[in-house]
Design a protein around this motif. Sequence first.
Motif, PDB file in Angstrom:
ATOM      1  N   PRO A  71       0.820  -1.219   0.000  1.00 10.53           N
ATOM      2  CA  PRO A  71       0.000   0.000   0.000  1.00 10.53           C
ATOM      3  C   PRO A  71       0.852   1.267   0.000  1.00 10.53           C
ATOM      4  N   ASP A  72       0.217   2.361  -0.375  1.00  7.94           N
ATOM      5  CA  ASP A  72       0.901   3.651  -0.381  1.00  7.94           C
ATOM      6  C   ASP A  72       0.984   4.263   1.016  1.00  7.94           C
ATOM      7  N   GLU A  73       0.056   3.851   1.895  1.00  7.02           N
ATOM      8  CA  GLU A  73       0.054   4.394   3.254  1.00  7.02           C
ATOM      9  C   GLU A  73      -0.231   3.289   4.253  1.00  7.02           C
ATOM     10  N   ASP A  74      -0.010   3.575   5.523  1.00  3.52           N
ATOM     11  CA  ASP A  74      -0.210   2.610   6.589  1.00  3.52           C
ATOM     12  C   ASP A  74      -1.701   2.268   6.723  1.00  3.52           C
ATOM     13  N   PRO A  75      -2.097   1.010   6.523  1.00  2.00           N
ATOM     14  CA  PRO A  75      -3.512   0.641   6.632  1.00  2.00           C
ATOM     15  C   PRO A  75      -4.100   0.887   8.015  1.00  2.00           C
ATOM     16  N   LEU A  76      -3.260   0.963   9.033  1.00  6.18           N
ATOM     17  CA  LEU A  76      -3.781   1.191  10.380  1.00  6.18           C
ATOM     18  C   LEU A  76      -4.354   2.592  10.550  1.00  6.18           C
ATOM     19  N   GLU A  77      -3.976   3.503   9.670  1.00  3.92           N
ATOM     20  CA  GLU A  77      -4.558   4.846   9.735  1.00  3.92           C
ATOM     21  C   GLU A  77      -6.059   4.792   9.481  1.00  3.92           C
ATOM     22  N   ALA A  78      -6.491   3.947   8.539  1.00  2.05           N
ATOM     23  CA  ALA A  78      -7.922   3.826   8.236  1.00  2.05           C
ATOM     24  C   ALA A  78      -8.693   3.270   9.421  1.00  2.05           C
ATOM     25  N   VAL A  79      -8.074   2.395  10.200  1.00  7.28           N
ATOM     26  CA  VAL A  79      -8.739   1.792  11.355  1.00  7.28           C
ATOM     27  C   VAL A  79      -9.007   2.841  12.435  1.00  7.28           C
ATOM     28  N   ARG A  80      -8.215   3.866  12.458  1.00 13.31           N
ATOM     29  CA  ARG A  80      -8.372   4.914  13.486  1.00 13.31           C
ATOM     30  C   ARG A  80      -9.483   5.907  13.146  1.00 13.31           C
ATOM     31  N   ARG A  81      -9.939   5.924  11.907  1.00 14.72           N
ATOM     32  CA  ARG A  81     -11.021   6.841  11.512  1.00 14.72           C
ATOM     33  C   ARG A  81     -12.346   6.100  11.686  1.00 14.72           C
ATOM     34  N   ARG A  82     -12.879   6.126  12.881  1.00 15.25           N
ATOM     35  CA  ARG A  82     -13.946   5.212  13.291  1.00 15.25           C
ATOM     36  C   ARG A  82     -15.277   5.435  12.576  1.00 15.25           C
ATOM     37  N   SER A  83     -15.517   6.621  12.028  1.00 10.26           N
ATOM     38  CA  SER A  83     -16.781   6.881  11.339  1.00 10.26           C
ATOM     39  C   SER A  83     -16.685   6.614   9.846  1.00 10.26           C
ATOM     40  N   ARG A  84     -15.548   6.090   9.430  1.00  7.96           N
ATOM     41  CA  ARG A  84     -15.332   5.764   8.022  1.00  7.96           C
ATOM     42  C   ARG A  84     -14.918   4.302   7.900  1.00  7.96           C
ATOM     43  N   ALA A  85     -15.060   3.777   6.703  1.00  4.54           N
ATOM     44  CA  ALA A  85     -14.854   2.340   6.490  1.00  4.54           C
ATOM     45  C   ALA A  85     -13.388   2.017   6.240  1.00  4.54           C
ATOM     46  N   ALA A  86     -12.917   0.969   6.897  1.00  5.28           N
ATOM     47  CA  ALA A  86     -11.592   0.418   6.622  1.00  5.28           C
ATOM     48  C   ALA A  86     -11.775  -0.833   5.767  1.00  5.28           C
ATOM     49  N   ILE A  87     -11.229  -0.800   4.568  1.00  3.46           N
ATOM     50  CA  ILE A  87     -11.306  -1.921   3.627  1.00  3.46           C
ATOM     51  C   ILE A  87      -9.905  -2.459   3.417  1.00  3.46           C
ATOM     52  N   SER A  88      -9.755  -3.770   3.452  1.00  2.00           N
ATOM     53  CA  SER A  88      -8.445  -4.388   3.294  1.00  2.00           C
ATOM     54  C   SER A  88      -7.768  -3.906   2.013  1.00  2.00           C
ATOM     55  N   VAL A  89      -6.475  -3.706   2.094  1.00  2.00           N
ATOM     56  CA  VAL A  89      -5.705  -3.170   0.968  1.00  2.00           C
ATOM     57  C   VAL A  89      -5.943  -3.967  -0.307  1.00  2.00           C
ATOM     58  N   TYR A  90      -5.954  -5.296  -0.190  1.00  4.11           N
ATOM     59  CA  TYR A  90      -6.031  -6.122  -1.392  1.00  4.11           C
ATOM     60  C   TYR A  90      -7.340  -5.960  -2.144  1.00  4.11           C
TER      61      TYR A  90
END
Length: 360
Positions: A71-90
């Motif tokens: 990925p271009d950025e750390d996927p854990l950043e998406a997990v911290r944005r709780r009101s938005r969806a975290a989708i697996s990189v793949y």
Amino acid sequence: MERARALGFDAVRVTAPAALPDLAPRLAAWLEAGHQGTMAWMDETAERRADPRALWPEVRSIVMLGMNYGPDEDPLEAVRRRSRAAISVYAQGRDYHDVIKGKLKELAGALASKGGADVKVFVDTAPVMEKPLAEAAGLGWQGKHTVLVSRALGNWLFLGAIFTTADLPVDEPERDHCGSCRRCLDVCPTNAFPAPYVLDSRRCVSYLTIEHKGHIDPALREGIGNRVYGCDDCLAVCPWNKFAQAGREAKLRSRPDLADRPLAELAALDDAAFRALFSGTPIKRTGRDRFVRNVLIAIGNSGDPGLARAARERLDDASPLVRAMAVWALRRLLPEGEFAALREARAAGEGDPEVAREWG
């Protein structure tokens, strides 16, 4: 190797079909423990999984290939944005099965024409144990999180296999370089690793949000957080990723319209809108109802009372799976008195027992 790299592969190694003599008892023990959950095909295809020769008796060599999708950025950043969806990189780009299979066929065709051998290609859709075979071929080793890790590329690797009747020189297997590290085990939000190198799928967020078709165990829902499709936590913390680079295959790059989507938008998707948004991605195969189930769990975990409206709008959904998670989310977001009043007004008319159970 030059032809493989030109097609987008980052690693190519060869192993023999008899290179995994201990795979059958390991697989049998894993299945006996029930770690496959509801993935019945794991049991049904165990014999063929345990030995490539049971799948194709004529195979003499197995070419294992890896394609980096870092990925271009750390996927854990998406997990911290709780009101938005975290989708697996793949899953944020084109379906890798389609992208890689076409390239494998082209490479296999060149191999067949050069030596006159028969070939078969596989990309995660047949009973082939890609990760143990990749380890035997020397692409990397299976880490404590059971994912393949490469010293050169980290653990962001799609794997493909070419079975051939040609007798090819085999490469040396890779040895384990995890050492005493246990970051991947400790970061798991649902404690899905009963021991190093052992994954209990029944507790894994990727299994729960993708493969599991029914209601998700209430004890595991909070650990899902805002992960609406898959989970990258154990991959993201691997220290070998210091050597990883962003993937170079354009078709596998993350689509801007899939990153950081508000949960409220995703909860409102009907079947047509779901299919349109996720066309060409792995997410589409999960289906709208399961996906919205996941979104509502994420809404319930968000801690954002403003998302209660999105959950309330799903109380009359045609899917009991969706309705049940709408109730669960509202129980977590609404003040106790407001939820009690809503329950009194609506619960009596609910015909599905699982939804009624969520109302309490």
